[in-house]
Design a protein around this motif. Sequence first.
Motif, PDB file in Angstrom:
ATOM      1  N   ALA A 366       0.828  -1.208   0.000  1.00 40.76           N
ATOM      2  CA  ALA A 366       0.000   0.000   0.000  1.00 40.76           C
ATOM      3  C   ALA A 366       0.864   1.260   0.000  1.00 40.76           C
ATOM      4  CB  ALA A 366      -0.932  -0.004   1.203  1.00 40.76           C
ATOM      5  N   ALA A 441      -2.302  -3.156  -6.631  1.00 48.33           N
ATOM      6  CA  ALA A 441      -2.870  -1.979  -5.965  1.00 48.33           C
ATOM      7  C   ALA A 441      -2.891  -0.743  -6.857  1.00 48.33           C
ATOM      8  CB  ALA A 441      -2.075  -1.665  -4.696  1.00 48.33           C
ATOM      9  N   PHE A 495      -4.591  -1.559   0.871  1.00 49.42           N
ATOM     10  CA  PHE A 495      -4.198  -2.404   1.995  1.00 49.42           C
ATOM     11  C   PHE A 495      -5.205  -3.539   2.203  1.00 49.42           C
ATOM     12  CE2 PHE A 495      -4.771  -3.283   6.554  1.00 49.42           C
ATOM     13  CZ  PHE A 495      -3.510  -3.782   6.879  1.00 49.42           C
TER      14      PHE A 495
END
Length: 561
Positions: A366, A441, A495
């Motif tokens: 993250a 991500a 996350f």
Amino acid sequence: MISRLFANGNRTGWLVLAVLVLLILLPLAAVVIQVLLPGVFFGEWKLGDLSLLLDVFKRPLWYQSLKNTLILGLGTTVLGTAIGAALATIRSRWTFPGARLLDTAVWLLLITPSFILAQGWVMFAAANGLANQWFGWHWVHGAVFTPMGLIVVMALSKFPFAYLSVHTALEWRVDRLGEAGRLNGGRPWTVWRTIEAPLLLPAYCSGAMLVFMDTVGDFGLPASIAAVFRFPTLPYSIYSALYTSPIRFDMAGVLSFYLVLLIALAMGLQFYVMRKSRFDFLTARATRSSARLPARGKWLLAAGNALLLLLAAGIPFVSNVLTSLTRSNGTEGVSFTWEFYGQLFDPGGQLGGGLLHSLEIAASAACVGLIVGFFVSYVLTYSGFALRQTVDVISLISLAVPGVVLGIGYIFIWNQAWLEKIGLLLYGKPAILVLAGVAGAIPVITRVVTGAMAKVPKGLLSAAQMQGASFGRRIRTILLPLMRGALVSAALAAFGSSVFDLAVTSILFPPNFMTLPVVINKAFEDLKLGYASAATLTGGGIVVAIILVLERLLKPKKQGV
């Protein structure tokens, strides 16, 4: 010429492009290269036997995997898109008791990993599952564990993609088009079929494409049902090829090629359908849609909504809860117990280590992903970089490419002997999970950050630059303070999704480095259903609590007037 290419505004663009190529495009290209030049990543230079691509129609397991993936993908796309589009149309027009629960359930299903939903269905419909134990429904096992049953289960978890796509398109209403149709004698069904539905074609296509891509690349459902029902798909067969002896890189490469091909065909079909048509119909007379109470049938809509929520969310989540709290005593029935939760904290148990590893990997992914995603958004929003469109496309690729394919590519790229000499042999180390997590991500972070960055006028940055502020200072003193809330949201979303990424971690986790999704899945494969469900609820609860605490601590506080 060269000085213009590497001017201050372009240097960031080239750097971002290089990072995206390394993290996303190169691993994906490696999968295709492995088919054309097998062994090239391990020092063997020989032309591949392209006839191997046709073996998918000759080898029973390969063919069955492709066939099952197509059946599951097409069936789920049709049913899931129909459910999502119908619900979105109803929800945008009418309000009814429990309507807000539908909105909540859509987001809950969207963020919950598919393997958790699938495990809930297995606990409910297995031969000795909750449906049999609690209600005596022996027929449920035979109904669910068939191709059609799996299509229904998958559609109930994937319809939120179509729902959100269509519901967003229905935000604005142009009544005059429908009124013109009714003035010419059209019935409500005819007006919808001939006027409203064709204008919503882009939303239907986008929703269908998202459902299809997420279904054919889904690793969670086949991994979860493998314990009770044999239904090989391309993602699961790719995973199996890497965990057989000897390792079948040829099988993994060919099946990955076909998986990428299916997704590319789906995207190409969408572009073809919308290529020559115009769908801009909003005018100054458009009004924002507002749901209203129907003249009749309010409770019928509420009952239908309740039934859908029970099937889509109630069965998988309640099954996990009940399985974690009950034990079958044979002929004596079912008794409640806390035994499975106690086993989670036994000395030598794997849950604590797996959860800690997952949190470490997700936090690192993250943070790094936030940095990369921020600069991707900066290039897309403010830069005059000539390859902005390329950056945008690459940043979205990992959203479409299944995790198993990305994992295969990472093995090919980061498992080469010459990398050991420079300390970059990452295969078999936790660092490779971080890189894969960053790649996964980036699309999420980029979409969130780009939307927020677009609200900050470029003039603010230009004014600071004219006053002599350096690039770093402009970022630090203008963009970061104005975008703090969006950055926190993007990081927490990345996350949360990284913690439960089963596909990538199942392929890339190092020896003796268990992660939370791998611990849960292995317990499920060993038919330790009570332990698996207890681990799911405990781990998920801890992750949600961490996200809520971090959001409260890091998000900017609202100032009082």
